[in-house]
Design a protein around this motif. Structure first.
Motif, mmCIF file in Angstrom:
data_model
loop_
_atom_site.group_PDB
_atom_site.id
_atom_site.type_symbol
_atom_site.label_atom_id
_atom_site.label_comp_id
_atom_site.label_asym_id
_atom_site.label_seq_id
_atom_site.Cartn_x
_atom_site.Cartn_y
_atom_site.Cartn_z
ATOM 1 N N THR A 205 0.833 -1.213 0.000
ATOM 2 C CA THR A 205 0.000 0.000 0.000
ATOM 3 C C THR A 205 0.860 1.253 0.000
ATOM 4 O O THR A 205 0.581 2.219 -0.712
ATOM 5 N N ARG A 206 1.931 1.233 0.802
ATOM 6 C CA ARG A 206 2.839 2.382 0.876
ATOM 7 C C ARG A 206 3.510 2.644 -0.475
ATOM 8 O O ARG A 206 3.608 3.790 -0.924
ATOM 9 N N LYS A 207 3.960 1.575 -1.133
ATOM 10 C CA LYS A 207 4.600 1.736 -2.444
ATOM 11 C C LYS A 207 3.627 2.292 -3.475
ATOM 12 O O LYS A 207 3.994 3.109 -4.323
ATOM 13 N N ASN A 208 2.371 1.836 -3.408
ATOM 14 C CA ASN A 208 1.354 2.346 -4.340
ATOM 15 C C ASN A 208 1.126 3.837 -4.133
ATOM 16 O O ASN A 208 0.972 4.595 -5.094
ATOM 17 N N ARG A 209 1.094 4.266 -2.875
ATOM 18 C CA ARG A 209 0.907 5.687 -2.580
ATOM 19 C C ARG A 209 2.064 6.507 -3.108
ATOM 20 O O ARG A 209 1.884 7.609 -3.643
ATOM 21 N N ILE A 210 3.281 5.973 -2.944
ATOM 22 C CA ILE A 210 4.469 6.678 -3.445
ATOM 23 C C ILE A 210 4.406 6.806 -4.962
ATOM 24 O O ILE A 210 4.672 7.869 -5.532
ATOM 25 N N SER A 211 4.014 5.721 -5.637
ATOM 26 C CA SER A 211 3.924 5.726 -7.108
ATOM 27 C C SER A 211 2.869 6.717 -7.589
ATOM 28 O O SER A 211 3.076 7.449 -8.565
#
Length: 222
Positions: A205-211
């Motif tokens: 989820t964190r990586k998706n938000r960063i992307s």
């Protein structure tokens, strides 16, 4: 005083300790959890209904704002033509119309902003309710399984007392975990495998938000 949807969601998500304690004492925990699920469904429907109202209101306000801005631009063109033709009388009427429009635009913008805020709030409430419902259904299934195991252990007691006792104790512990989770007295125990998967889900989820944020920043630069 009527309970607001946000207050109702807060009550449902946090759970009711007293109700669950009474349910356990009255030997009706399953009925209480089923009733809680029905109330969650009712609250989700209510929140969705409220969300629909604000979406519709925002749509109407946005449409009206576009019309007012378009009318303001048209009047500006007409004012230039009136002034070039020496028709100050017509220009004054156009200016008066523009002033009225300018007084309405902030009201419409405030309405749109308020609706957007309410939309975000209600979407969050619906997500919280849905998450609570998933937890409640899992707890109810766990309780039913614990009760079934306890019943099986009791039936096996004459032939295998030691094994039956262990199974009954395991079922009782399972039931206690359900009650602790629902009453807020203690947190649900988590297996190592579950903990690893939850950590992986959080990281994903964190990586998706960063992307998503990176994509938004790149879009702003273009």
């Amino acid at each position: 005083m009527a309970e607001s949807i946000s207050q109702r969601v807060a009550r449902l998500v946090s759970g009711s300790v007293n109700a669950l304690v009474d349910a356990v004492e009255g030997q009706l925990p399953e009925a209480v959890m089923e009733q809680a699920l029905r109330e969650l469904d009712s609250a989700i429907d209510e929140a969705r209904s409220e969300l629909g109202k604000f979406v519709a209101q925002k749509h109407l306000a946005s449409k009206k704002l576009m019309e007012e801005n378009s009318r303001h631009e048209t009047l500006s063109e007409q004012l230039e033509a009136a002034i070039r033709s020496g028709r100050d009388d017509l220009a004054e009427v156009g200016i008066a119309q523009q002033i009225d429009i300018e007084s309405r635009i902030p009201v419409l913008e405030a309405s749109i902003a308020e609706c957007s805020s309410k939309e975000k709030e209600l979407e969050g409430l619906i997500q919280a309710l849905q998450a609570k419902k998933r937890d409640m259904k899992a707890d109810l299934n766990q309780f039913r399984q614990a009760r079934q195991e306890a019943g099986s252990a009791t039936a096996e007691a004459p032939s295998n007392g030691s094994a039956a006792q262990k199974k009954a104790e395991s079922a009782a512990a399972s039931f206690e975990r359900v009650m602790e989770k629902q009453s807020g007295i203690a947190s649900r125990s988590t297996t190592t495998d579950t903990a690893v998967k939850l950590a992986e889900l959080e990281e994903l989820t964190r990586k998706n938000r960063i992307s998503e944020r990176l994509a938004a920043l790149k879009a702003d630069k273009n």
